[in-house]
Design a protein around this motif. Sequence first.
Motif, PDB file in Angstrom:
ATOM      1  N   ARG A   1       2.386   1.778  -3.469  1.00  0.00           N
ATOM      2  CA  ARG A   1       1.383   2.239  -4.435  1.00  0.00           C
ATOM      3  C   ARG A   1       0.983   3.680  -4.161  1.00  0.00           C
ATOM      4  O   ARG A   1       0.731   4.454  -5.080  1.00  0.00           O
ATOM      5  N   ASP A   2       0.919   4.010  -2.877  1.00  0.00           N
ATOM      6  CA  ASP A   2       0.586   5.373  -2.494  1.00  0.00           C
ATOM      7  C   ASP A   2       1.651   6.349  -3.006  1.00  0.00           C
ATOM      8  O   ASP A   2       1.338   7.408  -3.560  1.00  0.00           O
TER       9      ASP A   2
ATOM     10  N   ASN B   1       0.825  -1.212   0.000  1.00  0.00           N
ATOM     11  CA  ASN B   1       0.000   0.000   0.000  1.00  0.00           C
ATOM     12  C   ASN B   1       0.854   1.255   0.000  1.00  0.00           C
ATOM     13  O   ASN B   1       0.564   2.239  -0.683  1.00  0.00           O
ATOM     14  N   GLU B   2       1.926   1.212   0.774  1.00  0.00           N
ATOM     15  CA  GLU B   2       2.796   2.387   0.887  1.00  0.00           C
ATOM     16  C   GLU B   2       3.482   2.664  -0.453  1.00  0.00           C
ATOM     17  O   GLU B   2       3.578   3.815  -0.889  1.00  0.00           O
TER      18      GLU B   2
ATOM     19  N   ARG C   1       1.389   9.345  -5.803  1.00  0.00           N
ATOM     20  CA  ARG C   1       1.741  10.729  -5.467  1.00  0.00           C
ATOM     21  C   ARG C   1       2.841  11.280  -6.372  1.00  0.00           C
ATOM     22  O   ARG C   1       3.265  12.423  -6.183  1.00  0.00           O
TER      23      ARG C   1
END
Lengths: 276, 104
Positions: A200-201, A197-198, A205
Motif C-alpha cells: 500500500r505504501d 503495508n509495504e 508513492r
Amino acid sequence: MKKDLLHIKREGLATADDLRGRLPDESTKKEGPYAVIECFEEIPCNPCVVSCRFDAILPFEDINDLPYVDFSKCTGCAVCARVCPGLAIFIVDESMQGEMGTIMLPYEYLPLPEKGEQVMARSRDGSELFPATVVRVLKGGKGKTALVSLEVPKESLQEVRAFSVIEDESPAFHSSETYDPDYESPVVCRCEGVDLNEIRDLIARGYKSVDEIKHRSRAGMGPCQGRSCRQIILNELARDAGVSLDEFEGGSFRPPASPISMDILAKGGEEDAENS
Amino acid sequence: MNSNRILEHPILEFSEGSDIPFSFDGKELVGKSGDTIASALHAAGVRVLGHHFKTGHARGFYCAIGNCSSCLMIVNGVPNVRVCVEPLKAGMVVNSQNDRGVLP
C-alpha cells in the motif's frame, strides 16, 4: 461466459432472473420430489448428467454447458445431489398434503445433525430464516456428499438453501480476537516476505502496476513466481485506481509453471529422478 | 504421535497406511504410506517448517498444493523442496530451512 451470468461472478448470488427455467410448473410440483439445480458455473463438470439414470438432466453438447432438468423425467432420487462437487443441487418435495414440504440440502461438515434435531434454515446469502426440523439424514462418504432433509413451510421451499447446526455456546475461536491489524500487517508475498503495508505504501508513492511493485519490493520474484501475491496486488491496485479488476494488466508472467531445479533445465530429464 | 491426523472426513475415506520412518531436525518420526512430507509432519504435530530468510517469521503449511512456497525445506540435503507435494519415503532426512538454501 454468457454475459447475463457475469453479475453472479461478482456478487455470488443468483437472482430470480437467473433461476428462471430451474423450477417445474405448478402441476408438476405436486407430483413428487424434484431436483433444483442452481448451477451457474460454465466449467468442464458433468457428474450430474452422467449419474442420472432417468436421463432427466438435458444432455450436454459441450462439457461446459449448464445443467437443466427435464421435470417430466426427474424422480427426485437425489443421486445427482450426492455427486455435485459444487453442492448446487437441492431436492424439493411439496407433493404432500398440508402446509409443510421438505428440502434436501447437501452438507459437508461434521458432525452431521440427527433426525429430529432443530437446525437454523438459511437463505442463499447465508442469512438466518427460521429454525427447522431435520426429517432425514443420508450419510456421506466414499466420495459422496451427505444430504440432510428439512421440514419447511411450502412457501419457503425456494428460499431455504442451507442450514447450520444450532450450538449451545458460541465457538471458542474467533479470528478477530487473535488478529490485530495494528500489530501486524498481513503477508502478501510469502516468498520474499512482503506485507500489505509495504504494498500500500508503494502504491501511495506512485507505483501503479504489478511490474513496478515487483521491481521495487521483489513481491512475485520468489520461488512461487507470484502465484500467491499477484492477485492480491492486482486487487490493491484496482481498488486504488477505482476501476474493475478486468481493466488491469496482470504483469509479465513467464514459465516454468512449476518450480524445477536448474539441473533439470540444464541437462534435461525427469523431475522424479531428482530425489530417487 | 498421529493425534493430528484427520481420521473422520465428511466425504472422503482414508485407509490405514503402513508406517514410514523419517527424521525431522534430528528427531525420529513416523508417517504413513500415502503421506506427503508435510502431511506426516502435520500429523506429528510439527507446525513450524522453517523461518523466512528476511523477516525471520515462522513458515508453515499454507496452500498445501505446491503453489505458495511457504513449506520449503531441506530434504536429503536438497534445499527448497516443496514438502506439501513431495511424497514421504522411508529414511528421508528432513530439516528446517531458514535461508534461501545452499545447493548441495
